[in-house]
Design an enzyme around this catalytic site. Structure first.
Site, PDB file in Angstrom:
ATOM      1  N   THR A  35      39.782  57.969 -73.865  1.00 40.16           N
ATOM      2  CA  THR A  35      40.576  58.029 -75.101  1.00 40.16           C
ATOM      3  C   THR A  35      40.041  59.082 -76.056  1.00 40.16           C
ATOM      4  OG1 THR A  35      39.168  56.235 -75.841  1.00 40.16           O
ATOM      5  CG2 THR A  35      41.379  55.634 -75.119  1.00 40.16           C
ATOM      6  N   ASP A  36      38.763  59.454 -75.891  1.00 35.14           N
ATOM      7  CA  ASP A  36      38.150  60.339 -76.897  1.00 35.14           C
ATOM      8  C   ASP A  36      38.876  61.676 -76.998  1.00 35.14           C
ATOM      9  OD1 ASP A  36      37.245  60.974 -74.356  1.00 35.14           O
ATOM     10  OD2 ASP A  36      35.177  61.370 -74.957  1.00 35.14           O
ATOM     11  N   ALA A 121      22.395  56.024 -65.437  1.00 33.84           N
ATOM     12  CA  ALA A 121      23.165  54.858 -64.995  1.00 33.84           C
ATOM     13  C   ALA A 121      24.411  54.651 -65.853  1.00 33.84           C
ATOM     14  CB  ALA A 121      22.292  53.607 -65.024  1.00 33.84           C
ATOM     15  N   SER A 124      23.396  56.102 -71.175  1.00 35.66           N
ATOM     16  CA  SER A 124      23.080  57.175 -72.108  1.00 35.66           C
ATOM     17  C   SER A 124      21.627  57.199 -72.572  1.00 35.66           C
ATOM     18  CB  SER A 124      24.008  57.086 -73.312  1.00 35.66           C
ATOM     19  OG  SER A 124      24.589  58.322 -73.504  1.00 35.66           O
ATOM     20  N   ASP A 171      28.295  58.669 -77.484  1.00 36.29           N
ATOM     21  CA  ASP A 171      26.980  58.150 -77.096  1.00 36.29           C
ATOM     22  C   ASP A 171      25.968  58.249 -78.233  1.00 36.29           C
ATOM     23  OD1 ASP A 171      28.316  58.016 -74.732  1.00 36.29           O
ATOM     24  OD2 ASP A 171      27.124  59.542 -73.702  1.00 36.29           O
TER      25      ASP A 171
HETATM   26  P1  ADP Z   1      22.153  59.288 -68.994  1.00 32.84           P
HETATM   27  O1  ADP Z   1      23.492  58.922 -68.502  1.00 32.84           O
HETATM   28  O2  ADP Z   1      21.163  58.185 -68.800  1.00 32.84           O
HETATM   29  O3  ADP Z   1      22.178  59.818 -70.378  1.00 32.84           O
HETATM   30  P2  ADP Z   1      21.459  62.005 -68.426  1.00 32.84           P
HETATM   31  O4  ADP Z   1      21.372  62.745 -67.154  1.00 32.84           O
HETATM   32  O5  ADP Z   1      22.414  62.452 -69.459  1.00 32.84           O
HETATM   33  O6  ADP Z   1      21.657  60.473 -68.039  1.00 32.84           O
HETATM   34  O7  ADP Z   1      20.037  62.014 -69.128  1.00 32.84           O
HETATM   35  C1  ADP Z   1      18.895  61.709 -68.412  1.00 32.84           C
HETATM   36  C2  ADP Z   1      17.779  62.675 -68.786  1.00 32.84           C
HETATM   37  O8  ADP Z   1      17.248  62.334 -70.086  1.00 32.84           O
HETATM   38  C3  ADP Z   1      16.606  62.581 -67.863  1.00 32.84           C
HETATM   39  O9  ADP Z   1      16.763  63.432 -66.749  1.00 32.84           O
HETATM   40  C4  ADP Z   1      15.455  63.035 -68.750  1.00 32.84           C
HETATM   41  O10 ADP Z   1      15.423  64.433 -68.875  1.00 32.84           O
HETATM   42  C5  ADP Z   1      15.846  62.465 -70.097  1.00 32.84           C
HETATM   43  N1  ADP Z   1      15.286  61.103 -70.249  1.00 32.84           N
HETATM   44  C6  ADP Z   1      15.944  59.946 -70.364  1.00 32.84           C
HETATM   45  N2  ADP Z   1      15.125  58.896 -70.458  1.00 32.84           N
HETATM   46  C7  ADP Z   1      13.878  59.403 -70.388  1.00 32.84           C
HETATM   47  C8  ADP Z   1      12.558  58.841 -70.419  1.00 32.84           C
HETATM   48  N3  ADP Z   1      12.371  57.521 -70.517  1.00 32.84           N
HETATM   49  N4  ADP Z   1      11.499  59.675 -70.345  1.00 32.84           N
HETATM   50  C9  ADP Z   1      11.698  61.014 -70.225  1.00 32.84           C
HETATM   51  N5  ADP Z   1      12.891  61.602 -70.191  1.00 32.84           N
HETATM   52  C10 ADP Z   1      13.976  60.818 -70.270  1.00 32.84           C
HETATM   53 MG    MG Z   2      23.371  61.484 -70.963  1.00 28.88          MG
END
Ligand code: ADP
Ligand code: MG
Length: 379
Positions: A35-36, A121, A124, A171
């Protein structure tokens, strides 16, 4: 070990001092999918899974940061050409840069951070990371003078300009603005938002992660967007926000069947978000659940962004008496979000795992979530 203690211990051993501790959350979106970009509504909330950071200004123009989960450190300056090589550190660098570009203040600091938002997953984790540091930079260097909504935009711009992800605002908005026991209806056209109660003795939310991701060749996301744009244009509207099913019916001879079904979903989804808000105000979780199933049906049949595995999980939810269940996120894999009567949760999760494993050879993962506060400073 408790997250905060783990961070405190690491910070002390690394830097020999203590800093201030900040956290921000991952998010769910109860309803309002695709929807965004159609000027409609989304309905997210922050969850009890966070990125947490201990931070202390260090009197230099250098940032030193250690990621506990990745077990890596990064060091970078604050100028545009100081970008770190580690992709996780680019989120933090980006936040600093976006604040500076807006005329805000960021100086050197030392930081240690960790989290329990599952990565990639659909909850975000990246927005949680950005929001945590954006909130902290605002508190430490800017006297909290940057508007909270602007902090969300800083996170979004970080994704665009430093991480190569062309995301919307939902997000980061949810991560920054979230409140315990409340979901937020965000109007993606006006950016106005309103809180609605989401607290119940009887129901809980559990995500079931299929752990599949289908990458399709012909960029289905762009194709969906184009369908919506074509129909809006045909109706003389900027977006489908103001379209009705009646208007859509009137142009039926002029559009393809595919475009018709895409637009039908978007128009109905906007109405469903409004209906869910009304139901929550009345404490009517049965209606909320019914609307979630309708959204799944629409995403699967009309918008065609589901997949066999997600439809299978949705069917199991129905069979187990789950109140509401649907794909969460763009589709083609990832999680379903499930509204479940508490006494049914264990049986549902176990059944979903067993049956899915039997059919697809791996178990989905479950994430129970509680709607919680967003970005904050911890005492
Ligand atoms: P999501 O859907 O979870 O936002 P993304 O691919 O957008 O997935 O973001 C994930 C990225 O954010 C990871 O690859 C890492 O670079 C960073 N990130 C997220 N959580 C952590 C964490 N706990 N420690 C370090 N980096 C993190
Ligand atoms: Mg992300």
């Amino acid at each position: 070990m408790e997250l905060k203690k783990q961070i405190n211990d690491k910070f002390l051993s690394f830097f020999g001092k203590t800093g201030a501790v900040y956290a921000s959350s991952g998010r769910i979106n109860l309803i309002g999918e695709h929807t965004d970009y159609n000027g409609g509504f989304v309905f997210p909330g922050a969850i009890d899974k966070v990125i947490m950071a201990e931070i202390l200004p260090n009197g230099t123009d250098q940032v030193n940061v250690f990621s506990i989960d990745i077990n890596e450190e990064a060091h970078f300056g604050l100028n545009e050409d100081d970008a770190p090589s580690q992709s996780w550190a680019c989120y933090i660098f980006g936040v600093c840069r976006e604040i500076l570009k807006r005329g805000g203040i960021v100086k050197g600091f030392d930081a240690v951070f960790a989290g329990n938002v599952p990565l990639g997953a659909g909850l975000s984790s990246s927005a949680a990371l950005e929001s945590c540091f954006a909130f902290a930079m605002n508190d430490l260097f800017n006297d909290n003078g940057i508007d909270k909504f602007e902090l969300a935009r800083i996170g979004q711009s970080t994704e665009h300009n430093y991480c190569g992800v062309n995301c919307g605002i939902m997000d980061q908005f949810a991560s920054v603005m979230g409140q315990k026991g409340k979901l937020m209806r965000l109007d993606c056209r006006s950016m106005e938002f309103e809180y609605f109660p989401f607290e119940s003795e009887d129901y809980e939310l559990v995500l079931v992660d299929s752990r599949v991701k289908h990458e399709l060749a012909d960029s289905p996301y762009n194709k969906r967007r184009q369908s919506c744009e074509r129909v809006a244009k045909r109706l003389g509207l900027e977006t489908l926000r103001d379209a009705t099913l009646e208007m859509l019916g009137n142009i039926l001879p002029d559009i393809t069947a595919e475009d018709y079904f895409r637009a039908k979903f978007v128009i109905e989804e906007k109405e469903r978000v409004l209906a869910v808000c009304e139901a929550l105000n009345a404490g009517d979780f049965e209606t909320v659940g019914r609307k979630m199933y309708e959204t799944h049906e629409g995403l699967s049949k009309d918008y065609a962004v589901s997949c066999e595995e997600l439809d299978f999980l949705n069917d199991i939810a129905k069979e187990c008496g789950v109140t509401g269940s649907r794909i969460m996120g763009g589709g083609f894999g990832g999680c379903t979000i499930n509204l479940v009567r508490k006494e049914l949760t264990d049986a549902f999760v176990q059944t979903a795992k067993d049956r899915f494993n039997e059919k697809y050879g791996h178990e989905p993962k479950e994430y129970p979530v509680v709607i919680s506060d967003g970005a904050r400073k911890l005492e």
